[in-house]
Scaffold this active site. Structure first.
Site, PDB file in Angstrom:
ATOM      1  CD  GLU A 117     -24.684  18.817 -19.657  1.00 53.50           C
ATOM      2  OE1 GLU A 117     -25.749  18.892 -20.970  1.00 53.50           O
ATOM      3  OE2 GLU A 117     -24.075  18.215 -19.138  1.00 53.50           O
TER       4      GLU A 117
ATOM      5  CG  ASP B 204     -28.896  19.952 -22.404  1.00 54.66           C
ATOM      6  OD1 ASP B 204     -30.347  20.326 -22.753  1.00 54.66           O
ATOM      7  OD2 ASP B 204     -28.017  18.145 -22.075  1.00 54.66           O
TER       8      ASP B 204
ATOM      9  CD  GLN C 199     -26.332  16.246 -23.820  1.00 53.74           C
ATOM     10  OE1 GLN C 199     -26.087  16.743 -22.749  1.00 53.74           O
ATOM     11  NE2 GLN C 199     -25.339  14.954 -24.042  1.00 53.74           N
TER      12      GLN C 199
ATOM     13  CD  GLU D  43     -28.671  13.975 -21.503  1.00 51.70           C
ATOM     14  OE1 GLU D  43     -27.244  13.332 -21.236  1.00 51.70           O
ATOM     15  OE2 GLU D  43     -28.308  15.260 -21.376  1.00 51.70           O
TER      16      GLU D  43
END
Length: 270
Positions: free
Chosen positions: A143, A178, A206, A246
């Site tokens: 990530e 993300d 996310q 998240e």
């Protein structure tokens, strides 16, 4: 419509951790993720998932000494044995929880570190981890993370992450995309979804509001539009993964803080 998973490390903090499973299920979540499960017995976690009809969709491998500021050790030369032991433990948890994805944190480069040596270490560790995970039927995720939250973090952009995945060449190594981190570091989020999701290298999304990492309906990102983009591209290319929620509820840990902030999800589902 994307399937949404509650991140139990950030959501429902008004409850003790083991009670967050019930809270998430009561609010309609069918999937959950969390950062580090290792303080809890795996049998207890598995029982909570089964009792509340939840699927574990993601967990993180051990990050090193989190309290001392470490944010992963996969790219740190000399820590290979520790990394391998931690990843083996993550695989045990993933097996017991029927979790298909393990996120491996790259790490913050120490002062004076040789970037080339760290990059080479990262590649070797990911090659090893991907092989171990493949034998267990799991995927490994990397990530990109913004350097405002994690100063000095090795992996910062989508292009870097996808280059790492291509360099390793393991089919079960994928990118954890993300949107919060992407907006802070790069912007142009919708274009990057359209560019990278069709490659098959995106394993998980996310979301969180920018800049405060609160609910997705707070801040500068237009999440109704971005989630529509994910829907559109997913339908065209057959992606059927999860979107992890998240974020930190803006009302903090007061009773009902998480539930009161789920209006964005109710509108999406309704």
């Amino acid at each position: 419509m994307p399937r949404f998973a509650a991140n139990l490390s950030l959501l429902y903090n008004e409850h003790p951790f083991l009670d967050r499973f019930a809270a998430a299920a009561a609010d309609g979540f069918t999937g959950v993720e969390f950062l580090f499960p290792y303080a809890f017995a795996v049998k207890e976690l598995a029982a909570r998932l089964q009792t509340h009809g939840l699927q574990q969709v993601l967990l993180n491998a051990p990050p090193g000494d989190w309290d001392a500021g470490e944010r992963g050790i996969a790219a740190l030369p000399g820590r290979e044995a520790e990394f391998q032991a931690g990843f083996a433990r993550a695989l045990d948890y993933a097996h017991a929880l029927d979790c298909p994805r393990i996120h491996v944190l790259a790490g913050v480069l120490p002062p004076g570190a040789d970037p080339a040596a760290c990059h080479a270490t990262y590649l070797r560790n990911l090659q090893w981890a991907a092989a171990q995970a493949a034998s267990a039927g799991r995927a490994v995720l990397v990530e990109p993370i913004n350097t405002r939250d994690f100063p000095g973090y090795l992996l910062q952009t989508q292009a870097q992450a996808h280059a790492i995945v291509l360099a390793v060449g393991a089919p079960n190594l994928q990118v954890q995309f993300d949107l919060y981190h992407c907006q802070i570091m790069e912007g142009d989020v919708a274009t990057k979804i359209r560019e990278y999701l069709p490659t098959g290298r995106v394993g998980h999304f996310q979301i969180a509001g920018v800049p405060g990492r609160h609910e997705p309906d707070v801040g500068e990102l237009n999440y109704p539009y971005l989630l529509d983009v994910i829907d559109e591209v997913s339908a065209a290319f057959g992606w059927d993964g999860w979107v992890g929620c998240e974020y930190r509820p803006r009302r903090g840990v007061v009773p009902g803080a998480t539930r009161e902030g789920l209006g964005w999800l109710q509108r999406r589902s309704g």
